[in-house]
Design a protein around this motif. Structure first.
Motif, PDB file in Angstrom:
ATOM      1  N   GLY A 127      24.314  86.499 -53.875  1.00 51.66           N
ATOM      2  CA  GLY A 127      23.875  87.884 -53.972  1.00 51.66           C
ATOM      3  C   GLY A 127      22.479  88.005 -54.553  1.00 51.66           C
ATOM      4  O   GLY A 127      21.701  88.885 -54.141  1.00 51.66           O
ATOM      5  N   THR A 128      22.150  87.142 -55.493  1.00 44.65           N
ATOM      6  CA  THR A 128      20.812  87.167 -56.090  1.00 44.65           C
ATOM      7  C   THR A 128      19.759  86.797 -55.063  1.00 44.65           C
ATOM      8  O   THR A 128      18.687  87.415 -54.976  1.00 44.65           O
ATOM      9  CB  THR A 128      20.748  86.172 -57.271  1.00 44.65           C
ATOM     10  N   ASP A 130      20.111  87.037 -51.765  1.00 43.52           N
ATOM     11  CA  ASP A 130      20.085  88.096 -50.743  1.00 43.52           C
ATOM     12  C   ASP A 130      19.270  89.293 -51.229  1.00 43.52           C
ATOM     13  O   ASP A 130      18.545  89.919 -50.442  1.00 43.52           O
ATOM     14  CB  ASP A 130      21.515  88.539 -50.405  1.00 43.52           C
ATOM     15  N   ALA A 131      19.392  89.615 -52.506  1.00 45.47           N
ATOM     16  CA  ALA A 131      18.628  90.738 -53.051  1.00 45.47           C
ATOM     17  C   ALA A 131      17.131  90.468 -52.970  1.00 45.47           C
ATOM     18  O   ALA A 131      16.336  91.365 -52.656  1.00 45.47           O
ATOM     19  CB  ALA A 131      19.035  90.988 -54.500  1.00 45.47           C
ATOM     20  N   VAL A 134      16.009  90.976 -49.371  1.00 40.99           N
ATOM     21  CA  VAL A 134      15.909  92.396 -49.020  1.00 40.99           C
ATOM     22  C   VAL A 134      14.613  92.991 -49.560  1.00 40.99           C
ATOM     23  O   VAL A 134      13.995  93.863 -48.922  1.00 40.99           O
ATOM     24  CB  VAL A 134      17.135  93.168 -49.570  1.00 40.99           C
TER      25      VAL A 134
END
Length: 226
Positions: A127-128, A130-131, A134
């Protein structure tokens, strides 16, 4: 306490031991720096090119993982050290001494450290990453500013483990002319059967490993913000 007086006055302890300790520290320091630089880069490449990495390149990942890392790691250090004597002689001009020993020490520990680095990076939450994607970060920025900082506790632990391994390997290197505490233990502690010298060398190696581990644990606590 006669044995203690004899041990302190032993020429091997007073004259040869300090030089042997310096040679061991030299081997661990030089090999450690080279291992962190080369193995660190190799570990990052292994993670980035893996199927779940930032830039999957299956053939390159398979080649590096199977040939460079797995095969080298599967060769016992004592055998690898002997096999590398011609290469060491060609590279540094000699096959004996602490500088020559750094060649085999580095080649032996680079794949080991690379795999530890790959494992540490794999533990960074997806998630880190992917953030960061983005937000428009490039692959280089994600590696430098997200993955490496997030994996820092694991990377420091990997460096600590590798340095401890190098201490043990450096003692083995002393058996074939690498110098250091290993040579001293073999020449005087074993061949001349001087248990006092052997005991002192074992104590020094244990203390050296404990010191490295203590420093590593201290740094880990400083960089771990979880």
């Amino acid at each position: 306490m006669n044995w203690l007086t004899e041990l302190i006055e032993n020429p091997v302890i007073t004259n040869a031991l300090p030089e042997a300790l310096v040679e061991t520290l030299q081997m661990v320091a030089i090999s450690g720096v080279l291992t962190v630089l080369i193995g660190g880069a190799l570990g990052v490449i292994l993670h980035v090119t893996s199927p779940a990495g930032l830039r999957p390149v299956r053939w390159l990942n398979a080649l590096l993982s199977a040939v460079v890392v797995n095969i080298t790691r599967s060769i016992p250090y004592a055998i690898l050290m002997l096999a590398l004597i011609p290469f060491t002689q060609w590279l540094v001009g000699t096959a004996i001494g602490p500088i020559a020993a750094c060649v085999s020490l580095t080649i032996a520990t680079v794949p080991f450290f690379a795999r530890l680095v790959e494992t540490s990076l794999r533990e960074v939450p997806s998630g880190t990453v992917d953030a960061a994607r983005v937000m428009g970060s490039t692959r280089g920025q994600i590696i430098r500013k997200v993955m490496l900082p997030e994996a820092m506790p694991g990377l420091v632990a990997s460096v600590t483990t590798t340095l401890v391994t190098l201490v043990g390997y450096s003692a083995m290197a002393g058996l074939i002319g690498g110098g250091g505490l290993g040579r001293l233990a073999y020449n005087y502690g074993y061949q001349r059967w001087d248990p006092g010298v052997m005991l002192v060398i074992i104590v020094i190696i244990v203390l050296l490993v404990q010191l490295i581990q203590w420093i590593g644990d201290l740094i880990i606590r400083r960089v771990d913000h979880r």
